[in-house]
Scaffold this active site. Sequence first.
Site: not given
Length: 160
Positions: A81, A86, A88
């Site tokens: 991630v 992103t 989010h």
Amino acid sequence: MPTYEGSFDARHLRVAVIAARFNETISKRLLDGALDCLIRHGIPPEEVWVAWVPGAFELPSAAKRVASSGEFDAVVCLGVVIKGATPHFDYVAGHAAHGIGQAALDTGVPIAFGVLTTETAAQAEERAGGKMGNKGFEAAAAAIEMANLFASLPKPQTNL
Ligand code: INI
């Protein structure tokens, strides 16, 4: 004084690896590291079990499903991630961390957290076989150690 410590002998262990496909180039390197660790510690290559999910958000539900099958001594979750990629980030990374931890608590099966949460893709690459090592390898080693530790600890009366 009884002291318990898990060994790194994986010859007898059944380990499942769940990898998130998002940022696939990097997550494949985490998978390479995890498989290298499991095989080096004695699991025959044909017995290593791998499942892919779309992204890190899906890791907790898949980990809980696999861990609750009763077919595995440990599960390794892998994902990438990247914050820059992103808005989010916090939701995806937070859900992955919390959910994987909860799945381990709910099932009583060790589930290792091999999810990179970084600011940049370069930082993720450094941790997937670059100068910071391979967090996939480290997560697989943690899974082996925890599976062997749990096998040697007094048996729980319940999973609560
Ligand atoms: N999933 C990741 O594994 N890493 C990310 O960086 C990421 N970003 O950037 O959004 C990501 N999103 C997808 C998410 O995990 C789910 O697969 C998707 O929301 C469908 O449920």
